[in-house]
Design a protein around this motif. Structure first.
Motif, mmCIF file in Angstrom:
data_model
loop_
_atom_site.group_PDB
_atom_site.id
_atom_site.type_symbol
_atom_site.label_atom_id
_atom_site.label_comp_id
_atom_site.label_asym_id
_atom_site.label_seq_id
_atom_site.Cartn_x
_atom_site.Cartn_y
_atom_site.Cartn_z
ATOM 1 N N ALA A 57 37.375 31.014 36.215
ATOM 2 C CA ALA A 57 38.261 31.562 37.235
ATOM 3 C C ALA A 57 37.899 33.002 37.549
ATOM 4 C CB ALA A 57 39.718 31.495 36.764
ATOM 5 N N ASP A 58 38.200 33.378 38.776
ATOM 6 C CA ASP A 58 38.106 34.766 39.211
ATOM 7 C C ASP A 58 39.521 35.233 39.509
ATOM 8 O OD1 ASP A 58 35.238 35.042 39.212
ATOM 9 O OD2 ASP A 58 35.227 33.760 40.982
ATOM 10 N N ILE A 59 39.837 36.451 39.078
ATOM 11 C CA ILE A 59 41.161 37.022 39.286
ATOM 12 C C ILE A 59 40.984 38.417 39.892
ATOM 13 C CG2 ILE A 59 43.321 37.736 38.182
ATOM 14 C CD1 ILE A 59 42.446 35.856 35.795
ATOM 15 N N VAL A 60 41.715 38.682 40.959
ATOM 16 C CA VAL A 60 41.771 40.018 41.534
ATOM 17 C C VAL A 60 43.203 40.496 41.369
ATOM 18 C CG1 VAL A 60 41.499 41.439 43.598
ATOM 19 C CG2 VAL A 60 39.914 39.538 43.179
ATOM 20 N N ALA A 61 43.374 41.607 40.635
ATOM 21 C CA ALA A 61 44.701 42.109 40.300
ATOM 22 C C ALA A 61 44.920 43.479 40.928
ATOM 23 C CB ALA A 61 44.860 42.193 38.781
ATOM 24 N N THR A 62 46.047 43.602 41.640
ATOM 25 C CA THR A 62 46.392 44.866 42.292
ATOM 26 C C THR A 62 47.860 45.181 42.025
ATOM 27 O OG1 THR A 62 46.952 43.721 44.362
ATOM 28 C CG2 THR A 62 44.697 44.552 44.150
ATOM 29 N N TRP A 63 48.208 46.465 42.193
ATOM 30 C CA TRP A 63 49.580 46.939 41.991
ATOM 31 C C TRP A 63 49.934 47.864 43.136
ATOM 32 C CZ3 TRP A 63 52.347 45.093 37.844
ATOM 33 C CH2 TRP A 63 51.598 44.346 36.911
ATOM 34 N N ASP A 64 51.155 47.730 43.680
ATOM 35 C CA ASP A 64 51.561 48.615 44.767
ATOM 36 C C ASP A 64 52.321 49.825 44.230
ATOM 37 O OD1 ASP A 64 54.264 47.914 44.375
ATOM 38 O OD2 ASP A 64 54.338 46.566 46.099
ATOM 39 N N GLU A 65 52.741 50.702 45.145
ATOM 40 C CA GLU A 65 53.398 51.944 44.736
ATOM 41 C C GLU A 65 54.769 51.730 44.086
ATOM 42 O OE1 GLU A 65 54.059 50.790 48.866
ATOM 43 O OE2 GLU A 65 52.215 51.342 47.864
ATOM 44 N N GLU A 66 55.381 50.548 44.267
ATOM 45 C CA GLU A 66 56.655 50.232 43.603
ATOM 46 C C GLU A 66 56.449 49.567 42.243
ATOM 47 O OE1 GLU A 66 57.474 49.195 47.360
ATOM 48 O OE2 GLU A 66 57.738 51.353 47.266
ATOM 49 N N GLY A 67 55.193 49.389 41.831
ATOM 50 C CA GLY A 67 54.904 48.767 40.546
ATOM 51 C C GLY A 67 54.877 47.251 40.584
ATOM 52 N N VAL A 68 54.827 46.649 41.784
ATOM 53 C CA VAL A 68 54.732 45.194 41.919
ATOM 54 C C VAL A 68 53.260 44.801 41.818
ATOM 55 C CG1 VAL A 68 55.122 43.209 43.441
ATOM 56 C CG2 VAL A 68 56.822 45.058 43.329
ATOM 57 N N GLY A 69 52.987 43.868 40.925
ATOM 58 C CA GLY A 69 51.619 43.414 40.721
ATOM 59 C C GLY A 69 51.347 42.093 41.423
ATOM 60 N N THR A 70 50.099 41.934 41.875
ATOM 61 C CA THR A 70 49.645 40.680 42.477
ATOM 62 C C THR A 70 48.390 40.243 41.747
ATOM 63 O OG1 THR A 70 50.523 41.318 44.627
ATOM 64 C CG2 THR A 70 48.883 39.551 44.608
ATOM 65 N N LEU A 71 48.412 39.019 41.212
ATOM 66 C CA LEU A 71 47.241 38.435 40.571
ATOM 67 C C LEU A 71 46.805 37.265 41.428
ATOM 68 C CD1 LEU A 71 48.535 40.079 38.265
ATOM 69 C CD2 LEU A 71 47.840 38.279 36.707
ATOM 70 N N ASP A 72 45.680 37.419 42.119
ATOM 71 C CA ASP A 72 45.137 36.394 43.008
ATOM 72 C C ASP A 72 44.065 35.641 42.227
ATOM 73 O OD1 ASP A 72 44.138 34.853 45.074
ATOM 74 O OD2 ASP A 72 43.946 36.539 46.468
ATOM 75 N N GLU A 73 44.351 34.369 41.875
ATOM 76 C CA GLU A 73 43.495 33.593 40.978
ATOM 77 C C GLU A 73 42.845 32.423 41.708
ATOM 78 O OE1 GLU A 73 46.269 34.143 36.995
ATOM 79 O OE2 GLU A 73 46.557 32.362 38.242
ATOM 80 N N VAL A 74 41.564 32.190 41.418
ATOM 81 C CA VAL A 74 40.839 31.019 41.922
ATOM 82 C C VAL A 74 40.212 30.328 40.711
ATOM 83 C CG1 VAL A 74 38.981 30.155 43.390
ATOM 84 C CG2 VAL A 74 40.324 32.151 44.122
ATOM 85 N N PHE A 75 40.645 29.082 40.451
ATOM 86 C CA PHE A 75 40.147 28.283 39.324
ATOM 87 C C PHE A 75 39.174 27.231 39.826
ATOM 88 C CE2 PHE A 75 44.236 29.885 37.983
ATOM 89 C CZ PHE A 75 44.057 30.194 36.659
ATOM 90 N N ARG A 76 38.038 27.096 39.153
ATOM 91 C CA ARG A 76 37.048 26.060 39.457
ATOM 92 C C ARG A 76 36.887 25.183 38.211
ATOM 93 N NH1 ARG A 76 35.862 30.718 41.331
ATOM 94 N NH2 ARG A 76 34.686 31.326 39.517
#
Length: 182
Positions: A57-76
Motif C-alpha cells: 500500500a501507498d499512504i499519503v498523510a496530511t494535517w490541516d491547521e485545525e489538526g485534522v489528519g487525512t490518510l489517503d490509502e491505496v492497497f494493491r
C-alpha cells in the motif's frame, strides 16, 4: 473448579491496555508519524491463521491547521484487487475520531508510549454483498520510521481473521537513509 475455568476464560478475553505501553519508546505521536508519504506491506489471515492474501500500500498523510489528519490509502492485493480508503482523523478530547467511507462505525484512536489502539466496524466485500466486521487495531512504533500494525477481525464476537502489516515512512529526496543508519 467452575470458578477457576471462568477466571481463565475471562482472563483470556482481556487484552492489553494502552496503559501497558505508556513508558515504551520511541514515542508514537500520530500527527508526527503519519505525515508525508508512507508505504506498507502485509498479509491477511483467515480464522485459522492461514495467509490468504498479501498486499502492499501507498499512504499519503496530511494535517490541516485545525489538526485534522487525512490518510489517503491505496492497497494493491496479490490477486489484482485494488482498494482505496481515505481516513479522516478529527481531534477530540483524548484522541482522534476516525472515519472513512467504508467504516460503518467510526473508531476512536488513542495512544500512549509507542502504541496506538483503535476499534471500529469496517464494511467489507463478502460473496455477492458486504458484511460489517469489527476491527481491533493495534499499532506499535519500533523505530522512528517503522510501525507494526496488527488487526484482529471479528464478527458476532468470534475472531474471523487478522491483518498484519509494516508501515514505513519514505525517505525524502536528499535526506539520507530512512533507517537512521548513516
Amino acid at each position: 473448579m467452575l470458578i477457576l475455568l471462568l477466571s481463565v476464560a475471562l482472563a483470556g478475553c482481556a487484552g492489553p491496555s494502552l496503559e501497558t505501553y505508556k513508558d515504551q519508546s520511541p514515542e508514537l505521536v500520530p500527527a508526527e508519524f503519519f505525515r508525508g508519504e508512507l508505504s506498507a506491506r502485509g498479509v491477511v489471515k483467515d480464522y485459522a491463521g492461514e495467509v490468504i492474501r498479501t498486499f502492499d500500500a501507498d499512504i499519503v498523510a496530511t494535517w490541516d491547521e485545525e489538526g485534522v489528519g487525512t490518510l489517503d490509502e491505496v492497497f494493491r492485493f496479490n490477486d489484482g484487487e485494488v482498494q482505496t480508503r481515505v481516513w479522516t482523523l478529527t481531534p477530540q478530547e483524548g484522541g482522534y475520531r476516525a472515519t472513512a467511507g467504508d467504516v460503518a462505525e467510526p473508531g476512536f484512536m488513542r495512544w500512549q508510549g509507542n502504541a496506538i489502539h483503535m476499534n471500529y466496524v469496517l464494511t467489507v466485500a463478502y460473496g455477492e454483498g458486504t458484511i460489517d466486521v469489527r476491527m481491533d487495531d493495534w499499532m506499535y512504533l519500533v523505530t522512528s520510521d517503522t510501525l507494526i500494525n496488527q488487526t484482529t477481525m471479528s464478527k458476532w464476537g468470534l475472531d474471523v481473521g487478522e491483518i498484519v502489516l509494516v508501515i514505513q515512512k519514505r525517505a525524502s529526496a536528499g535526506s539520507g537513509p530512512s533507517n537512521g543508519i548513516q
